[in-house]
Design a protein around this motif. Structure first.
Motif, PDB file in Angstrom:
ATOM      1  N   LYS B 116       0.826  -1.203   0.000  1.00 53.60           N
ATOM      2  CA  LYS B 116       0.000   0.000   0.000  1.00 53.60           C
ATOM      3  C   LYS B 116       0.869   1.264   0.000  1.00 53.60           C
ATOM      4  CE  LYS B 116      -4.025   1.932   2.172  1.00 53.60           C
ATOM      5  NZ  LYS B 116      -5.194   1.733   3.010  1.00 53.60           N
ATOM      6  N   THR B 117       1.916   1.250   0.822  1.00 57.79           N
ATOM      7  CA  THR B 117       2.828   2.395   0.897  1.00 57.79           C
ATOM      8  C   THR B 117       3.420   2.688  -0.478  1.00 57.79           C
ATOM      9  OG1 THR B 117       3.344   1.801   3.166  1.00 57.79           O
ATOM     10  CG2 THR B 117       4.860   3.315   2.087  1.00 57.79           C
ATOM     11  N   GLN B 118       3.856   1.647  -1.172  1.00 57.02           N
ATOM     12  CA  GLN B 118       4.462   1.846  -2.492  1.00 57.02           C
ATOM     13  C   GLN B 118       3.430   2.403  -3.471  1.00 57.02           C
ATOM     14  OE1 GLN B 118       7.451   2.093  -2.979  1.00 57.02           O
ATOM     15  NE2 GLN B 118       8.398   0.894  -1.359  1.00 57.02           N
ATOM     16  N   TRP B 119       2.204   1.900  -3.384  1.00 58.26           N
ATOM     17  CA  TRP B 119       1.162   2.381  -4.292  1.00 58.26           C
ATOM     18  C   TRP B 119       0.855   3.852  -4.021  1.00 58.26           C
ATOM     19  CZ3 TRP B 119      -4.175   3.339  -2.687  1.00 58.26           C
ATOM     20  CH2 TRP B 119      -4.928   3.906  -3.721  1.00 58.26           C
ATOM     21  N   ILE B 120       0.658   4.201  -2.725  1.00 60.02           N
ATOM     22  CA  ILE B 120       0.361   5.599  -2.376  1.00 60.02           C
ATOM     23  C   ILE B 120       1.492   6.491  -2.860  1.00 60.02           C
ATOM     24  CG2 ILE B 120       0.033   7.233  -0.476  1.00 60.02           C
ATOM     25  CD1 ILE B 120      -1.319   5.055   1.114  1.00 60.02           C
ATOM     26  N   ARG B 121       2.719   6.035  -2.637  1.00 58.55           N
ATOM     27  CA  ARG B 121       3.873   6.828  -3.023  1.00 58.55           C
ATOM     28  C   ARG B 121       3.860   7.127  -4.531  1.00 58.55           C
ATOM     29  NH1 ARG B 121      10.251   5.124  -2.909  1.00 58.55           N
ATOM     30  NH2 ARG B 121      10.842   6.894  -4.176  1.00 58.55           N
ATOM     31  N   THR B 122       3.683   6.073  -5.327  1.00 62.49           N
ATOM     32  CA  THR B 122       3.714   6.241  -6.789  1.00 62.49           C
ATOM     33  C   THR B 122       2.573   7.121  -7.265  1.00 62.49           C
ATOM     34  OG1 THR B 122       4.416   3.939  -6.747  1.00 62.49           O
ATOM     35  CG2 THR B 122       4.077   4.912  -8.899  1.00 62.49           C
ATOM     36  N   ALA B 147       6.102  12.634  -1.657  1.00 63.75           N
ATOM     37  CA  ALA B 147       5.316  11.412  -1.850  1.00 63.75           C
ATOM     38  C   ALA B 147       5.579  10.409  -0.734  1.00 63.75           C
ATOM     39  CB  ALA B 147       5.640  10.803  -3.206  1.00 63.75           C
ATOM     40  N   HIS B 150       3.801  11.459   2.475  1.00 62.22           N
ATOM     41  CA  HIS B 150       2.379  11.127   2.388  1.00 62.22           C
ATOM     42  C   HIS B 150       2.161   9.625   2.576  1.00 62.22           C
ATOM     43  CE1 HIS B 150      -1.741  11.293   1.233  1.00 62.22           C
ATOM     44  NE2 HIS B 150      -1.556  10.592   0.136  1.00 62.22           N
ATOM     45  N   ALA B 151       3.034   8.837   1.953  1.00 59.30           N
ATOM     46  CA  ALA B 151       2.874   7.374   2.010  1.00 59.30           C
ATOM     47  C   ALA B 151       3.049   6.821   3.422  1.00 59.30           C
ATOM     48  CB  ALA B 151       3.862   6.708   1.047  1.00 59.30           C
TER      49      ALA B 151
END
Lengths: 200, 200
Positions: B116-122, B147, B150-151
């Motif tokens: 989820k963290t990687q998705w939010i970041r991207t 980013a 936020h993640a």
């Protein structure tokens, strides 16, 4: 405080912050001060007691330093000085001191963290109130939350480094400073900080 | 995906997010769907497998929702919509779902968090680039760090709540939204967000 106690704490503080806690033995400290281990253990029955005393000593130094910074300054001048100090510290290597503490003395570390967080929170709340009164900080700022965010930021930086190990401590610290400045200052304050913290 | 699998995941998703994971048994789910436990265990040999599938399903829903929000909007409009959605979510009770996950399925939870963290970041990086190009975000923003901040903010909120248990999830979330808005927007953008997120 007794002379021996004071000397042991000061020597241990210098050694621990430079080389970490694990690599410095009681022998090293006794040799440096030319005292017997018996004398040492009469004062500090366990190494952990010394670690605790060193942390108290360090916090006292930080408090004194912070009070010196604040004295005769308005809030935003103090903030700028702190940012510059931080920049100096993060230019040096991150010491093994903190890692050793957290890994080998978790209970002592936690107690210290709580003490330090509460102190940062309280003193930053004072800075925020002062800065609002002086017209450089936002008058609609949530002071309690601003102070708490600042107080937990070192923890947040550490947690972020664990998730993104490629980020340096220096870069993250600079970024958190920017966040806090943008959160608390009004237009006039932001301009002041930007002008006074430009890198040479 | 087979019909049974889909139904199980959907029912489990609704039950877990409403009542937590521990209080919902495999029996409850089988009764609800009128299927045998044999059928269930052929699809999900362990409850943990179902938990994992539910998390994947939830992330897909979130992604779809986010894409719907972004579609045909400029970056700052999407940001405003997300802030409003967040406000709705934090007005509801914080479900036991997350607590159960972290406590009883730590490995599954961690894997989900990373995903989820990687998705939010991207996806937030995309929003930041778009917002800068559209002239509402600061053109000197460190996009990567913005980013990442936020993640990891949900983790930071949770960690802060552990240290200051009196702070509500709602208040902390509102505060983090404010931090991010002040961090990323320029003067024009900040004004836009403030005008469009005023509480009625």
């Amino acid at each position: 405080m007794e002379e021996h106690t004071k000397n042991i704490i000061q020597v241990a503080y210098l050694k621990f912050t430079q080389f970490g806690i694990r690599s410095i033995s009681i022998d090293d400290i006794c040799n440096e001060l030319r005292i017997s281990k018996k004398t040492f253990y009469q004062i500090f029955p366990k190494k952990e007691d010394l670690v605790e005393a060193v942390l108290q000593f360090q916090l006292t130094l930080e408090k004194e330093n912070f009070e010196k910074i604040q004295r005769n300054k308005n809030a935003i001048e103090a903030l700028v000085t702190i940012i510059k100090e931080l920049r100096k510290i993060t230019n040096e290597n991150v010491p093994t001191f903190c890692y050793d503490l957290e890994k080998y003395y978790p209970a002592t570390w936690l107690k210290h963290q709580e003490r330090k967080t509460q102190w940062i929170r309280t003193s930053f709340e004072d800075n925020l109130c002062q800065g609002i009164a002086e017209g450089f900080y936002r008058d609609d700022l949530d002071i309690e939350m601003g102070a708490i965010f600042h107080a937990v930021s070192l923890n947040s930086i550490k947690a972020t480094m664990e998730m993104f190990p490629k980020l340096s401590f220096k870069r993250l610290t600079e970024f958190y400073v920017e966040i806090i400045v943008r959160l608390i200052t009004n237009e006039k304050g932001l301009k002041y900080v930007q002008e006074h913290t430009q890198k040479e």
